[in-house]
Scaffold this motif. Structure first.
Motif, mmCIF file in Angstrom:
data_model
loop_
_atom_site.group_PDB
_atom_site.id
_atom_site.type_symbol
_atom_site.label_atom_id
_atom_site.label_comp_id
_atom_site.label_asym_id
_atom_site.label_seq_id
_atom_site.Cartn_x
_atom_site.Cartn_y
_atom_site.Cartn_z
ATOM 1 N N CYS A 334 0.861 -1.182 0.000
ATOM 2 C CA CYS A 334 0.000 0.000 0.000
ATOM 3 C C CYS A 334 0.898 1.231 0.000
ATOM 4 N N ARG A 336 1.410 3.345 2.315
ATOM 5 C CA ARG A 336 2.193 3.507 3.550
ATOM 6 C C ARG A 336 3.355 2.524 3.615
ATOM 7 N N CYS A 337 3.239 1.396 2.895
ATOM 8 C CA CYS A 337 4.368 0.465 2.814
ATOM 9 C C CYS A 337 5.555 1.166 2.153
ATOM 10 N N CYS A 408 4.135 -2.356 8.196
ATOM 11 C CA CYS A 408 3.225 -1.289 7.757
ATOM 12 C C CYS A 408 2.026 -1.194 8.707
ATOM 13 N N ALA A 410 -0.687 0.418 8.274
ATOM 14 C CA ALA A 410 -1.987 0.486 7.610
ATOM 15 C C ALA A 410 -2.625 -0.883 7.472
ATOM 16 N N HIS A 411 -1.792 -1.919 7.299
ATOM 17 C CA HIS A 411 -2.355 -3.259 7.146
ATOM 18 C C HIS A 411 -2.808 -3.825 8.493
#
Ligand SMILES: [Zn+2]
Length: 521
Positions: A334, A336-337, A408, A410-411
Motif C-alpha cells: 500500500c 504507507r508500505c 506497515c 496500515a495493514h
C-alpha cells in the motif's frame, strides 16, 4: 380515470397537459407548500406574431438529463416530491409547454427547487422549438435565424444572443475505440455500466475526466472542495479564465456533460475527510486519486485497505511522478508500505510550493485514465504490487516492485513482530561534516538542486534529492554507511526511514541538519 398514472420525475407528452391531474399526483399531506411553474405558448416573439409552436426533443437524452435535474433539485433543496412535464409536437397559443410542480414542507424550498428545475431544464435538456408566424414563415428559435446570413437578420431587424446550442446534437460515437478488438460492443457496455470516483478536479483530474467521459464511462463522481484560480490554468486547460472563482467540482461536471451528455455526473463540492470518505467511495467501482496532498492520498489508501475498493494513485513532483494501484489485498503493498513517514507535513511539496510545468500532470493524468480504462475493460496493466515511476526530464520510465512492508501500520498486522524503528536510532549528531566522514559515513544531500546551489555542502557528498530516493534506492550499496543531510534534519529523517524500508538498514540522518551544525547544541 380508473388507472392512476405514476408521474415520472421528467416526462414528455404529445397531448395537452391536464395540470389539475398533474398537481394531484404531487399532493402530499405532509407538505405545507406547493410551487408550480407553467410555461405558456404566447402569441408573439421578438416582434413577430406567432400562430403556433412545435417542440422537438432528443427524447432519450432529454429524459435522462431531466430526471437528473429533478433528482438534483430534491437533494439540494430537500423537497418531498417534484416533477417536470414537457410538451412535444404541435402546440397552440395558450397551451402549457412546460410544467414544474414541487411539494415541500415549506414554501421557500418549494419555490427555490421549482426555479432551479425550470432554469436547468432550459439550459441542459436538448429541446428546441420552431415558431410559426402569421406571414407563413417559420423558424427554429435561436438557431436557424442565428445561423442565417446577415441580410436575413437585418430583415427581421432584431438583435439577440445565441443561448441555445445547435438543435440536432449528435449522439456520442465510440466507434474509434470500439474498433479495438479489446473493446468492441462488450467492452463498451462494460464502460457504460461502470462508475468511477475522481478525487481532485485539477492537473491530474482534468485529463482523467476528459478521457473517461469521452470513453463513455457511465457515471463519474467528482470530488473537489476548491475554487478555480488563475494559477491553475496552465495545467488545467479545460477551464477558462472566466471560470475563476467558481467551484471546480461543478465546473468539471458541466464540462463532462458538454463533452458527453450520456455520462452521469455527481459533483461533490467538498474536501474528502475521514468523516465522508468511506461513504463517497462505496458508491463507485473504482477510485482515482488525483489529489495533490498526502493527507488525502493516505486517507484513500486506508479506505482501500479497509473496504477492498481499488484506488489508483497518481502523484506528481516537479518533473517526476508515479502511479500505484492499491487493491486492499492483504499481501500487496500500500502507499504507507512505500512511504512510511511521508505523512509528516511539508516533506513533499505540492504544485504550489514545488512548481510544475503544465504537461507533467497532463501526462500522469492521461496514464491514470488509460490504466482506469484498462482496469474496467479487464486488460493487463499496472499490478497491485508495483509502481510506475516516470522521470519526464530524462524520459526514463521504471516499473518497480512495491514491497509489502512487514511493519506497515496500515495493514494492521505484523506490528508486534516488527516494531517501527525509534527515531533515535535513525538520527545521529556530529559537530561537523568532516567529523562524520572521519567516522566512516558517506554523506548524501537530500535537498533539491536549488537549495544545494544556494547553500553548497561544506564537505564532499552525493546528491540525491527527495524526489529521486525511490528510484535511487536499488542503486545504493547496503554495505555503505550513508548519512543523509538536509536543511533541518526533517526530510533527511524521513528519507533515512524510507531507505531503511528498502533494505538500506544502516543509513542514518544528521540530526538538526545543516542548521544544527551552525548553531552548536
Ligand atoms: Zn502497507
Amino acid at each position: 380515470m380508473s388507472v392512476p398514472f405514476r408521474l415520472e420525475p421528467f416526462s414528455f407528452r404529445a397531448e395537452p397537459l391536464d395540470t389539475a391531474a398533474l398537481q394531484r399526483e404531487l399532493r402530499d399531506d405532509s407538505c405545507g407548500g406547493f410551487a408550480v411553474f407553467e410555461g405558456w405558448v404566447r402569441n408573439h416573439n421578438e416582434g413577430h406574431a406567432v400562430t403556433r409552436l412545435e417542440y422537438e426533443a432528443f427524447v432519450e437524452l432529454a429524459e435522462k438529463e431531466g430526471a437528473r435535474i429533478v433528482a438534483e433539485a430534491q437533494a439540494r433543496f430537500g423537497v418531498t416530491r417534484a416533477a417536470c412535464v414537457h410538451r412535444v409536437g404541435s402546440l397552440a397559443i395558450g397551451d402549457v409547454a412546460v410544467w414544474v410542480g414541487v411539494s415541500a414542507a415549506h414554501r421557500d424550498e418549494a419555490f427555490r427547487a421549482c426555479r432551479f428545475i425550470i432554469d436547468e431544464v432550459k439550459h441542459r435538456v436538448p429541446i428546441w422549438k420552431k415558431e410559426h408566424y402569421v406571414n407563413g414563415d417559420s423558424g427554429w428559435v435561436n438557431c436557424e435565424r442565428c445561423a442565417a446570413p446577415a441580410a436575413h437578420e437585418h430583415e427581421h431587424g432584431h438583435a439577440h444572443t445565441h443561448e441555445a446550442p445547435a438543435p440536432a446534437l449528435p449522439a456520442p460515437d465510440y466507434s474509434r475505440q470500439m474498433a479495438l478488438r479489446e473493446v468492441g460492443p462488450g467492452g463498451q457496455a462494460r464502460l457504460r455500466g461502470a462508475s468511477v470516483l475522481v478525487v481532485g478536479a485539477g492537473g491530474l483530474g482534468v485529463p482523467v475526466l476528459q478521457y473517461l467521459a469521452g470513453a463513455g464511462v457511465g457515471r463519474l463522481g467528482i470530488v473537489d472542495g476548491d475554487k478555480l484560480e488563475p494559477s491553475n490554468l496552465h495545467r488545467q486547460t479545460w477551464y477558462a479564465l472566466a471560470d475563476c472563482g467558481r467551484e471546480k467540482a461543478s465546473l468539471a461536471a458541466a464540462r463532462v456533460r458538454a463533452l458527453n451528455p450520456e455520462v452521469r455526473t455527481d459533483a461533490h463540492t467538498l474536501r474528502l475527510d475521514a468523516g465522508n470518505a468511506e461513504r463517497l467511495v462505496a458508491d463507485y467501482d473504482l477510485v482515482l486519486d488525483c489529489s495533490d496532498n498526502f493527507s488525502t492520498k493516505f486517507l484513500l489508501n486506508d479506505v482501500a485497505l479497509r473496504t477492498g475498493k481499488p484506488v489508483l494513485f497518481a502523484s506528481v513532483y516537479q518533473y517526476e511522478g508515479q502511479l500505484q494501484l492499491v487493491t486492499g489485498d492483504e499481501n500487496a503493498a500500500c502507499l504507507r508500505c512505500v512511504w512510511p513517514q511521508a505523512t509528516r507535513d511539508g516533506l513533499v511539496g505540492n504544485c504550489a510550493e514545488a512548481g510544475v510545468l503544465g504537461p507533467v500532470p497532463g501526462v500522469f493524468g492521461s496514464l491514470q485514465a488509460l490504466e482506469a480504462l484498462k482496469y474496467l475493460l479487464g486488460l493487463p496493466g499496472l499490478a497491485a504490487n508495483e509502481m510506475l515511476i516516470f522521470d519526464l526530464v530524462t524520459l526514463s520510465a521504471q516499473r518497480l516492485r512495491a514491497r509489502r512492508a512487514a511493519d506497515c501500520v496500515a495493514h494492521g498486522v505484523g506490528r508486534a513482530a516488527a516494531p517501527a524503528l525509534a527515531p533515535e536510532a535513525l538520527e545521529i549528531q556530529f559537530a561537523s561534516l568532516p567529523d562524520a566522514i572521519a567516522a566512516g559515513y558517506t554523506l548524501v544531500d537530500v535537498r533539491d538542486t536549488r537549495e544545494r546551489d544556494a547553500e553548497p555542502m561544506p564537505a564532499p557528498s552525493l546528491h540525491l534529492p527527495m524526489s529521486k530516493l525511490l528510484t535511487a534506492a536499488p542503486t545504493l550499496d547496503a554495505a555503505v554507511h550513508y548519512l543523509l543531510v538536509c536543511a533541518s534534519g526533517k526530510r533527511s529523517g524521513a528519507a533515512a526511514d524510507l531507505l531503511r524500508s528498502q533494505g538500506l538498514e544502516t543509513c542514518r540522518s544528521l540530526r538538526g541538519g545543516l542548521k544544527g551544525l551552525k548553531a552548536p547544541a
